[in-house]
Design a protein around this motif. Structure first.
Motif, PDB file in Angstrom:
ATOM      1  N   VAL A 181      49.699  56.709  25.929  1.00 51.82           N
ATOM      2  CA  VAL A 181      48.697  57.039  26.940  1.00 51.82           C
ATOM      3  C   VAL A 181      49.411  57.455  28.220  1.00 51.82           C
ATOM      4  CG1 VAL A 181      46.739  56.194  28.272  1.00 51.82           C
ATOM      5  CG2 VAL A 181      47.130  55.346  25.943  1.00 51.82           C
ATOM      6  N   PRO A 182      49.069  58.620  28.784  1.00 49.82           N
ATOM      7  CA  PRO A 182      49.716  59.068  30.029  1.00 49.82           C
ATOM      8  C   PRO A 182      49.540  58.051  31.149  1.00 49.82           C
ATOM      9  CG  PRO A 182      48.415  60.833  29.042  1.00 49.82           C
ATOM     10  CD  PRO A 182      48.085  59.589  28.285  1.00 49.82           C
ATOM     11  N   THR A 183      50.573  57.849  31.920  1.00 52.41           N
ATOM     12  CA  THR A 183      50.534  56.883  33.018  1.00 52.41           C
ATOM     13  C   THR A 183      49.407  57.153  34.002  1.00 52.41           C
ATOM     14  OG1 THR A 183      52.911  56.469  32.829  1.00 52.41           O
ATOM     15  CG2 THR A 183      51.862  55.877  34.906  1.00 52.41           C
ATOM     16  N   PRO A 184      49.149  58.432  34.405  1.00 48.71           N
ATOM     17  CA  PRO A 184      48.040  58.677  35.349  1.00 48.71           C
ATOM     18  C   PRO A 184      46.684  58.237  34.795  1.00 48.71           C
ATOM     19  CG  PRO A 184      49.489  60.576  35.250  1.00 48.71           C
ATOM     20  CD  PRO A 184      49.922  59.663  34.149  1.00 48.71           C
ATOM     21  N   VAL A 185      46.538  58.187  33.470  1.00 50.40           N
ATOM     22  CA  VAL A 185      45.287  57.729  32.871  1.00 50.40           C
ATOM     23  C   VAL A 185      45.218  56.208  32.869  1.00 50.40           C
ATOM     24  CG1 VAL A 185      43.917  57.673  30.742  1.00 50.40           C
ATOM     25  CG2 VAL A 185      45.070  59.782  31.435  1.00 50.40           C
ATOM     26  N   LEU A 186      46.341  55.571  32.565  1.00 49.55           N
ATOM     27  CA  LEU A 186      46.367  54.118  32.415  1.00 49.55           C
ATOM     28  C   LEU A 186      46.352  53.378  33.753  1.00 49.55           C
ATOM     29  CD1 LEU A 186      46.380  52.304  29.934  1.00 49.55           C
ATOM     30  CD2 LEU A 186      48.860  52.099  30.169  1.00 49.55           C
ATOM     31  N   GLN A 187      46.931  53.974  34.791  1.00 47.04           N
ATOM     32  CA  GLN A 187      47.062  53.268  36.071  1.00 47.04           C
ATOM     33  C   GLN A 187      45.730  52.862  36.698  1.00 47.04           C
ATOM     34  OE1 GLN A 187      49.714  55.729  38.428  1.00 47.04           O
ATOM     35  NE2 GLN A 187      51.430  54.321  38.063  1.00 47.04           N
ATOM     36  N   PRO A 188      44.734  53.744  36.801  1.00 50.46           N
ATOM     37  CA  PRO A 188      43.456  53.294  37.380  1.00 50.46           C
ATOM     38  C   PRO A 188      42.749  52.257  36.516  1.00 50.46           C
ATOM     39  CG  PRO A 188      43.283  55.537  36.543  1.00 50.46           C
ATOM     40  CD  PRO A 188      44.733  55.194  36.522  1.00 50.46           C
ATOM     41  N   ILE A 189      42.913  52.348  35.195  1.00 47.60           N
ATOM     42  CA  ILE A 189      42.323  51.349  34.305  1.00 47.60           C
ATOM     43  C   ILE A 189      42.985  50.001  34.547  1.00 47.60           C
ATOM     44  CG2 ILE A 189      41.936  50.698  31.902  1.00 47.60           C
ATOM     45  CD1 ILE A 189      41.983  53.646  31.178  1.00 47.60           C
ATOM     46  N   GLU A 190      44.312  50.013  34.718  1.00 50.57           N
ATOM     47  CA  GLU A 190      45.031  48.772  34.985  1.00 50.57           C
ATOM     48  C   GLU A 190      44.629  48.182  36.328  1.00 50.57           C
ATOM     49  OE1 GLU A 190      49.626  47.077  34.861  1.00 50.57           O
ATOM     50  OE2 GLU A 190      49.258  49.245  34.908  1.00 50.57           O
ATOM     51  N   LEU A 191      44.426  49.036  37.322  1.00 46.67           N
ATOM     52  CA  LEU A 191      44.026  48.568  38.646  1.00 46.67           C
ATOM     53  C   LEU A 191      42.684  47.838  38.579  1.00 46.67           C
ATOM     54  CD1 LEU A 191      44.758  48.570  41.664  1.00 46.67           C
ATOM     55  CD2 LEU A 191      43.473  50.717  41.875  1.00 46.67           C
ATOM     56  N   VAL A 192      41.731  48.409  37.844  1.00 46.85           N
ATOM     57  CA  VAL A 192      40.426  47.765  37.688  1.00 46.85           C
ATOM     58  C   VAL A 192      40.561  46.486  36.861  1.00 46.85           C
ATOM     59  CG1 VAL A 192      38.118  48.017  36.700  1.00 46.85           C
ATOM     60  CG2 VAL A 192      39.152  49.926  37.932  1.00 46.85           C
ATOM     61  N   GLY A 193      41.384  46.536  35.811  1.00 47.16           N
ATOM     62  CA  GLY A 193      41.562  45.370  34.950  1.00 47.16           C
ATOM     63  C   GLY A 193      42.176  44.184  35.660  1.00 47.16           C
ATOM     64  N   ASN A 194      42.950  44.451  36.698  1.00 46.74           N
ATOM     65  CA  ASN A 194      43.569  43.354  37.450  1.00 46.74           C
ATOM     66  C   ASN A 194      42.543  42.481  38.176  1.00 46.74           C
ATOM     67  OD1 ASN A 194      46.157  44.052  36.665  1.00 46.74           O
ATOM     68  ND2 ASN A 194      46.551  45.323  38.462  1.00 46.74           N
ATOM     69  N   MET A 195      41.305  42.967  38.278  1.00 45.71           N
ATOM     70  CA  MET A 195      40.257  42.156  38.911  1.00 45.71           C
ATOM     71  C   MET A 195      39.708  41.085  37.978  1.00 45.71           C
ATOM     72  SD  MET A 195      37.840  44.786  41.049  1.00 45.71           S
ATOM     73  CE  MET A 195      37.289  45.660  39.576  1.00 45.71           C
ATOM     74  N   ALA A 196      39.913  41.231  36.671  1.00 52.13           N
ATOM     75  CA  ALA A 196      39.206  40.401  35.691  1.00 52.13           C
ATOM     76  C   ALA A 196      39.489  38.919  35.861  1.00 52.13           C
ATOM     77  CB  ALA A 196      39.562  40.851  34.271  1.00 52.13           C
ATOM     78  N   VAL A 197      40.759  38.547  35.808  1.00 54.89           N
ATOM     79  CA  VAL A 197      41.111  37.127  35.862  1.00 54.89           C
ATOM     80  C   VAL A 197      40.722  36.496  37.197  1.00 54.89           C
ATOM     81  CG1 VAL A 197      43.009  35.477  35.774  1.00 54.89           C
ATOM     82  CG2 VAL A 197      42.907  37.346  34.116  1.00 54.89           C
ATOM     83  N   PRO A 198      41.069  37.089  38.352  1.00 51.42           N
ATOM     84  CA  PRO A 198      40.627  36.480  39.619  1.00 51.42           C
ATOM     85  C   PRO A 198      39.111  36.356  39.721  1.00 51.42           C
ATOM     86  CG  PRO A 198      42.320  38.126  40.023  1.00 51.42           C
ATOM     87  CD  PRO A 198      41.935  38.263  38.585  1.00 51.42           C
ATOM     88  N   ALA A 199      38.368  37.365  39.243  1.00 52.71           N
ATOM     89  CA  ALA A 199      36.908  37.305  39.324  1.00 52.71           C
ATOM     90  C   ALA A 199      36.369  36.140  38.509  1.00 52.71           C
ATOM     91  CB  ALA A 199      36.298  38.625  38.845  1.00 52.71           C
ATOM     92  N   MET A 200      36.881  35.956  37.291  1.00 50.77           N
ATOM     93  CA  MET A 200      36.420  34.854  36.441  1.00 50.77           C
ATOM     94  C   MET A 200      36.751  33.503  37.053  1.00 50.77           C
ATOM     95  SD  MET A 200      37.065  36.057  32.494  1.00 50.77           S
ATOM     96  CE  MET A 200      38.740  36.644  32.709  1.00 50.77           C
ATOM     97  N   LEU A 201      37.963  33.370  37.584  1.00 50.06           N
ATOM     98  CA  LEU A 201      38.394  32.083  38.128  1.00 50.06           C
ATOM     99  C   LEU A 201      37.660  31.734  39.421  1.00 50.06           C
ATOM    100  CD1 LEU A 201      42.246  32.274  37.495  1.00 50.06           C
ATOM    101  CD2 LEU A 201      40.519  31.085  36.143  1.00 50.06           C
ATOM    102  N   ILE A 202      37.436  32.721  40.276  1.00 46.80           N
ATOM    103  CA  ILE A 202      36.688  32.464  41.513  1.00 46.80           C
ATOM    104  C   ILE A 202      35.246  32.091  41.194  1.00 46.80           C
ATOM    105  CG2 ILE A 202      35.770  33.546  43.599  1.00 46.80           C
ATOM    106  CD1 ILE A 202      38.405  35.094  43.816  1.00 46.80           C
ATOM    107  N   ALA A 203      34.631  32.792  40.216  1.00 41.80           N
ATOM    108  CA  ALA A 203      33.266  32.445  39.804  1.00 41.80           C
ATOM    109  C   ALA A 203      33.216  31.014  39.268  1.00 41.80           C
ATOM    110  CB  ALA A 203      32.769  33.425  38.746  1.00 41.80           C
ATOM    111  N   PHE A 204      34.239  30.634  38.537  1.00 41.75           N
ATOM    112  CA  PHE A 204      34.315  29.275  38.010  1.00 41.75           C
ATOM    113  C   PHE A 204      34.413  28.261  39.144  1.00 41.75           C
ATOM    114  CE2 PHE A 204      36.659  25.696  36.055  1.00 41.75           C
ATOM    115  CZ  PHE A 204      35.818  25.442  34.983  1.00 41.75           C
ATOM    116  N   GLY A 205      35.227  28.564  40.144  1.00 42.43           N
ATOM    117  CA  GLY A 205      35.360  27.671  41.293  1.00 42.43           C
ATOM    118  C   GLY A 205      34.057  27.539  42.071  1.00 42.43           C
ATOM    119  N   ILE A 206      33.314  28.638  42.203  1.00 46.08           N
ATOM    120  CA  ILE A 206      32.015  28.585  42.880  1.00 46.08           C
ATOM    121  C   ILE A 206      31.078  27.639  42.139  1.00 46.08           C
ATOM    122  CG2 ILE A 206      29.961  29.922  43.500  1.00 46.08           C
ATOM    123  CD1 ILE A 206      31.821  32.343  43.856  1.00 46.08           C
ATOM    124  N   SER A 207      31.089  27.725  40.801  1.00 49.30           N
ATOM    125  CA  SER A 207      30.219  26.870  40.000  1.00 49.30           C
ATOM    126  C   SER A 207      30.554  25.393  40.182  1.00 49.30           C
ATOM    127  CB  SER A 207      30.334  27.251  38.519  1.00 49.30           C
ATOM    128  OG  SER A 207      29.609  26.368  37.702  1.00 49.30           O
TER     129      SER A 207
END
Length: 307
Positions: A181-207
């Motif tokens: 997969v070309p790097t210019p294609v993968l980089q924005p996907i990776e940038l968005v994917g980096n939100m996944a774990v922090p979002a889940m953990l912060i939501a868990f902490g709120i609960s």
């Protein structure tokens, strides 16, 4: 065992941040729902595309996969038998309970532990793929069917599996692993994917701060059963099958045991929140299994002779 402590400390810090943000009233339950939806529909699929596209296929289909899959089947079967006898939960709650008992935190905790404790991140790939392409699609199909109020046909279930964002991300990532997969294609996907774990953990902490206190979302006996299955039965099943059936020895057996002893994944809380099924029961099981898995993994390391 610095890697074990480092992995748990990282998770605890981000969950603590979510707790503090809720305590200071910067975020509330609506933010928890928003973060969970963002993780479910956008960030997690993006993360899976990146992780799976970088995973070597030959590292996935190994004896470790057999031990991992068998440990899940054995654990879920025992949970369903006990739950039907003891609590008789509705279908959706049974699915979430099964995930609490057998769905390991192979991503945000498993990957750093694989790197720092096992010394090879590819050792987590079989479990990660099995959960994403087998366990998650089956669970999502059942939860989708229950949410719609009818029993789906096989064809309908397959369509829903493919349309589910979590499964779709894993499938796209698996296909991407066969091509460059070309790097210019993968980089924005990776940038968005980096939100996944922090979002889940912060939501868990709120609960933890804004929801009922741990232990009030379901009976302690139910939570204790799920956690015991997760941290005791599943590792024993993985070691037994790995040693007796597929010939795992040494470091490979140690890897199977550590992987199975990982706590319940935060993904389960996201799924429970998405389908509004056993939300606080899942939260309590994740919280308890995460805390108790530290001594369990350290004990496994001691028993199997790891430094």
């Amino acid at each position: 065992m610095l890697g074990v402590l480092q992995g748990f400390a990282t998770i605890g810090a981000v969950v603590g941040l979510g707790f503090l943000l809720a305590h200071w009233r910067i975020l509330d339950i609506s933010a928890q729902n928003l973060l969970s939806r963002l993780a479910f529909y956008v960030a997690s699929p993006a993360l899976l595309i990146v992780v799976m596209s970088r995973t070597r296929v030959e590292a996935i289909f190994s004896a470790n996969l057999v031990a991992s899959f068998a440990s899940v089947v054995i654990t879920v079967a025992i949970y369903l038998a006990v739950a039907r006898w003891r609590w008789r939960p509705p279908l959706g709650e049974s699915v979430i309970g099964s995930l609490c008992a057998a769905y390991v935190n192979a991503g945000n905790l498993g990957l750093p532990i694989a790197l720092y404790v096992l010394g090879d991140i590819s050792l987590m790939a079989p479990t990660l793929l099995m959960q994403l392409l087998v366990l998650t699609p089956v669970a999502m199909a059942v939860l989708d069917g229950e949410a719609r109020g009818h029993r789906p046909t096989l064809g309908t279930s397959l369509v829903r599996v493919v349309r589910n964002p979590i499964t779709a991300g894993a499938l796209i990532g698996l296909l991407a692993s066969f091509v460059r997969v070309p790097t210019p294609v993968l980089q924005p996907i990776e940038l968005v994917g980096n939100m996944a774990v922090p979002a889940m953990l912060i939501a868990f902490g709120i609960s933890l701060r804004r929801g009922p206190r741990p232990g009030t979302g379901g009976s302690w006996s139910h939570v204790a059963t799920m956690v015991s299955l997760k941290l005791v039965v599943q590792p024993l099943a993985a070691v037994s099958v790995g040693y007796l059936a597929v010939g795992l020895r040494g470091h490979a057996l140690f890897a199977a045991a550590v992987t199975a002893a990982l706590p319940t994944a935060q993904n389960v809380f996201t799924y429970a929140n998405r389908y509004n099924r056993a939300l606080f029961l899942a939260r309590d099981a994740i919280f308890a299994s995460t805390v108790l898995s530290i001594p369990v993994i350290l004990l496994i390391a001691f028993l199997l002779g790891r430094p």
